[in-house]
Design a protein around this motif. Structure first.
Motif, mmCIF file in Angstrom:
data_model
loop_
_atom_site.group_PDB
_atom_site.id
_atom_site.type_symbol
_atom_site.label_atom_id
_atom_site.label_comp_id
_atom_site.label_asym_id
_atom_site.label_seq_id
_atom_site.Cartn_x
_atom_site.Cartn_y
_atom_site.Cartn_z
ATOM 1 N N THR A 91 0.900 -1.312 0.045
ATOM 2 C CA THR A 91 -0.001 -0.101 -0.049
ATOM 3 C C THR A 91 0.944 1.150 -0.065
ATOM 4 O O THR A 91 2.097 1.174 0.448
ATOM 5 N N ARG A 93 0.865 4.785 1.568
ATOM 6 C CA ARG A 93 -0.193 5.440 2.673
ATOM 7 C C ARG A 93 0.222 7.294 2.590
ATOM 8 O O ARG A 93 1.328 7.508 2.626
ATOM 9 N N ALA A 123 -3.368 -0.983 -2.964
ATOM 10 C CA ALA A 123 -4.289 0.064 -2.349
ATOM 11 C C ALA A 123 -3.385 1.279 -2.240
ATOM 12 O O ALA A 123 -2.423 1.314 -1.977
ATOM 13 N N GLU A 125 -3.797 4.026 0.927
ATOM 14 C CA GLU A 125 -4.628 4.291 2.380
ATOM 15 C C GLU A 125 -4.318 5.779 2.953
ATOM 16 O O GLU A 125 -3.325 6.424 2.405
ATOM 17 N N ASP A 138 -14.551 8.930 -2.279
ATOM 18 C CA ASP A 138 -14.125 7.747 -3.043
ATOM 19 C C ASP A 138 -13.219 6.881 -1.837
ATOM 20 O O ASP A 138 -13.336 5.562 -2.017
ATOM 21 N N TYR A 139 -12.722 7.499 -0.949
ATOM 22 C CA TYR A 139 -12.076 6.634 0.343
ATOM 23 C C TYR A 139 -13.186 6.513 1.378
ATOM 24 O O TYR A 139 -13.801 7.361 1.946
ATOM 25 N N GLU A 140 -13.293 5.191 1.706
ATOM 26 C CA GLU A 140 -14.232 4.948 2.886
ATOM 27 C C GLU A 140 -13.351 4.399 4.035
ATOM 28 O O GLU A 140 -12.481 3.753 3.764
ATOM 29 N N PRO A 141 -13.911 4.514 5.273
ATOM 30 C CA PRO A 141 -13.188 3.970 6.223
ATOM 31 C C PRO A 141 -13.542 2.428 6.135
ATOM 32 O O PRO A 141 -14.862 2.106 6.196
ATOM 33 N N ILE A 142 -12.231 1.468 6.438
ATOM 34 C CA ILE A 142 -12.557 0.128 6.396
ATOM 35 C C ILE A 142 -12.205 -0.521 7.662
ATOM 36 O O ILE A 142 -12.405 -1.472 8.420
ATOM 37 N N GLU A 143 -11.726 0.186 8.655
ATOM 38 C CA GLU A 143 -11.229 -0.136 9.881
ATOM 39 C C GLU A 143 -10.944 1.265 10.738
ATOM 40 O O GLU A 143 -11.052 1.936 10.200
ATOM 41 N N HIS A 144 -11.296 0.993 12.144
ATOM 42 C CA HIS A 144 -11.209 1.839 13.197
ATOM 43 C C HIS A 144 -10.025 1.600 13.939
ATOM 44 O O HIS A 144 -9.800 0.543 14.356
#
Length: 151
Positions: A91, A93, A123, A125, A138-144
């Motif tokens: 990735t 970042r 990807a 991030e 277009d970027y969505e939260p996938i983890e917290h």
């Protein structure tokens, strides 16, 4: 002072371009980038400006500038890193981002994504405050990520 450009830059509009500063150009470009990154750095205890600069000079991180050729000014600065998880998933970042006139350069992500793909990334991030989600839908939260200070 025009930043030292790597062999490649991405034109965002007729006068705005995204440029990756080579590690041997970070010291020269730093006076332009540091004031833009300072607010983002001040929001966390994980990074210092001096540590960020050293990571970019060593090549562990990358410095990107959004440069306006018409006004000969830097509109934004971004600190990034490439990371590979133990699974082999690679990735790019975006860790720190700061700048002025966001509406003139917010679409830089498409160009950054192109670079990341060329680097073999799976990807991109983005780490940032919650408000970035509104700017980059277009970027969505996938983890917290959760944290608790224990000092």
């Amino acid at each position: 002072m025009e930043p030292q450009l790597e062999e490649r830059s991405f034109h965002l509009s007729s006068s705005v371009e995204l440029v990756r500063v080579p590690k041997d150009g970070v010291s020269k470009a730093w006076p332009l980038a540091a004031p833009l990154l300072e607010k983002a750095v001040n929001r966390t205890e994980k990074v210092t400006l001096s540590g960020l600069r050293e990571s970019m000079i060593s090549g562990d991180m990358q410095l990107w500038l959004v440069y306006d050729t018409a006004s000969n000014s830097v509109l934004a600065a971004c600190g990034t890193e490439l990371a590979t998880y133990v699974s082999g998933f690679k990735t790019a970042r975006l860790l720190l981002l700061g700048g002025l006139d966001l509406d003139r350069w917010a679409f830089f992500l498409a160009n950054f994504e192109k670079w990341a793909k060329e680097e073999g990334c799976d990807a991109v991030e983005m780490v940032g405050r919650k408000g970035w989600g509104k700017m980059f839908p277009d970027y969505e939260p996938i983890e917290h990520w959760f944290a608790k200070e224990i000092r």
